[in-house]
Structure formats: C-alpha cells, structure tokens
Design an enzyme around this catalytic site. Structure first.
Site, PDB file in Angstrom:
ATOM      1  N   GLU A   2      -2.919  -1.812  -4.836  1.00  0.00           N
ATOM      2  CA  GLU A   2      -1.618  -1.156  -4.680  1.00  0.00           C
ATOM      3  C   GLU A   2      -0.488  -2.125  -5.007  1.00  0.00           C
ATOM      4  O   GLU A   2       0.484  -1.762  -5.672  1.00  0.00           O
ATOM      5  CB  GLU A   2      -1.467  -0.636  -3.251  1.00  0.00           C
ATOM      6  CG  GLU A   2      -2.396   0.514  -2.911  1.00  0.00           C
ATOM      7  CD  GLU A   2      -2.258   0.976  -1.473  1.00  0.00           C
ATOM      8  OE1 GLU A   2      -2.441   2.186  -1.228  1.00  0.00           O
ATOM      9  OE2 GLU A   2      -1.973   0.135  -0.603  1.00  0.00           O
ATOM     10  N   ASP A  20       1.850   1.803  -3.350  1.00  0.00           N
ATOM     11  CA  ASP A  20       1.281   2.994  -2.722  1.00  0.00           C
ATOM     12  C   ASP A  20       2.076   4.236  -3.134  1.00  0.00           C
ATOM     13  O   ASP A  20       1.504   5.272  -3.473  1.00  0.00           O
ATOM     14  CB  ASP A  20       1.309   2.819  -1.199  1.00  0.00           C
ATOM     15  CG  ASP A  20       0.873   4.079  -0.465  1.00  0.00           C
ATOM     16  OD1 ASP A  20      -0.299   4.462  -0.586  1.00  0.00           O
ATOM     17  OD2 ASP A  20       1.717   4.678   0.221  1.00  0.00           O
TER      18      ASP A  20
END
Length: 239
Positions: free
Chosen positions: A131, A63
């Site tokens: 992610e 992320d």
C-alpha cells in the site's frame, strides 16, 4: 533483536538497488527514490533511528488510492452488475490477506527495513508496504500512471478473477466466529429500514460489547449486515 535492512552499502548504491527492484517489479522508474525508501520502512525500524520516517502515512494514502483503482477497474469490467456485487468483489481484492499474499509473491520482504520480534508478522508488513509503495508512486507521478501500473503489474499478474468470483465470503459468519473465540458479544441492528425515501436500502450496524462499529447498506437486511460485518472486520484489523 536484530535489524533487518537492505541499506548495507553507500547510500547511492542502496538507492540504486531499490530503484532496480521497483523498476523490475512494477515497471516504474522512481523519480524521488527517497519516497520509495520510506515506503519500505516499517515503524519498528524508524522508531529506533533518528530522522527516519516510517511508511505509515504512505500506507494510508496508498490504501485510498488502491481502493479507488480497484473500484474503477471493477466498475468498467462488470458494467451489468449492481453496487452490491461490485462491493463484494472489491472486498475480496482490497483486503489485508490478499495484499499480503501479493506482497509476498513480489518479494517485498527482501527489501524491507524492520526490526524483528514476536509482534512482527511478515505478511502484515508486506501488505502494508505494498500500500505504501502505491502511495509513493502516486506522489511520485499521478493517479493515471499509478492506476496503469497497478492494473498491469498487480491485477493482471496476481489476481485470478475466476478464483476470486468463486470464493464465497460470509463476513457475518467470520465475525461471529471471531466473537465466540474471543468471548465478545456481537449483535446487529437495522438502523434504517428500506423505504421509498431511501431507495429501499437497509442500513445495518454491528455492535460489539455494546459499542457501535461497522456500518453497511444493502437491498436486503442480510446484505446490509454482511457489509457492516465486512467494515467491522476491517476496522478491527481482521482482514
């Protein structure tokens, strides 16, 4: 409940299958395939197995890496635009809905390990897995390599900037609608007025049921509230 898994044969053949998938979809050949196996493992699966790690830590790392990649990409792509514009465009790309959509187009679900159930939303775990894959790639190589892969295989293949730039996202309205539906009292507070000392930037904070949540900054109160709403929606898992 049934277990959905891509590990069905010997460990070597399982890793070979995963290796081929990552190489094909991301134009990247893993060095440590175990990292990527972890990236494809949802906590619902790891919780039912001994010595199996979930992708949550890699998701956290990925992320942050994606956020930096997109920020730098937009900084270079739109040299004439200000911070508010860049933040707005980035928020349309780096959000759960967009990443889940991309994960679905890539076909991550066919290779994920997860335990099916009512609380499992495929689109959510696909976005999280994307992610995690980027996090694994970063650890397996370096930032520059990961950046090159993300730009070539994600941004250029799956993000249509014409469509993205035409979208009007009103985070404040979305947050207020969510609050009304769930009977939450939502208000906004300007905690720092624009002045010469702070470069004429306002700072706003969102208050949900008397609890402080997201914070945002902007050259107008409206922009600051929009950014605070965007951060609040992210913290609440609404995007």
């Amino acid at each position: 409940m049934k277990i959905t898994k891509f590990f069905s044969k010997s460990k070597n053949s399982e890793f070979q299958e995963l290796n081929k998938f990552v190489t094909k979809k991301f134009s990247y050949k893993p060095k440590d395939i175990q990292l990527f196996a972890t990236a494809f493992t949802h906590k619902s699966y790891s919780n039912s197995r001994e010595n199996v790690e979930s992708n949550e830590r890699l998701e956290y790392l990925g992320d942050t890496v994606i956020d930096l990649i997109v920020a730098q990409y937009l900084f270079e792509k739109f040299p004439e635009e200000d911070e508010g514009y860049l933040t707005k465009v980035k928020s349309k790309i780096v959000n759960r809905k967009m990443l889940a959509s991309i994960g679905g187009e890539i076909g991550l679900v066919d290779h994920l390990r997860y335990r099916t159930g009512r609380s499992i939303k495929i689109e959510t775990i696909e976005g999280n897995a994307l992610e995690a894959i980027i996090g694994a790639m970063y650890l397996d190589s370096n930032f520059e390599k990961t950046k090159a892969v993300f730009e070539k295989c994600i941004i250029k293949r799956y993000i249509n900037f014409t469509v993205v730039l035409e979208q009007e996202i009103d985070f404040k309205s979305q947050l207020l609608i969510w609050g009304q539906k769930n009977k939450f009292n939502i208000s906004f507070e300007i905690i720092d007025d624009a002045s010469k000392e702070n470069n004429f930037i306002y700072t706003a904070i969102v208050i949900v049921n008397e609890n402080k949540w997201g914070q945002g900054k902007g050259t107008s109160k409206k922009e600051a509230e929009q950014q605070a709403s965007n951060e609040t929606m992210t913290l609440l898992g609404l995007q």
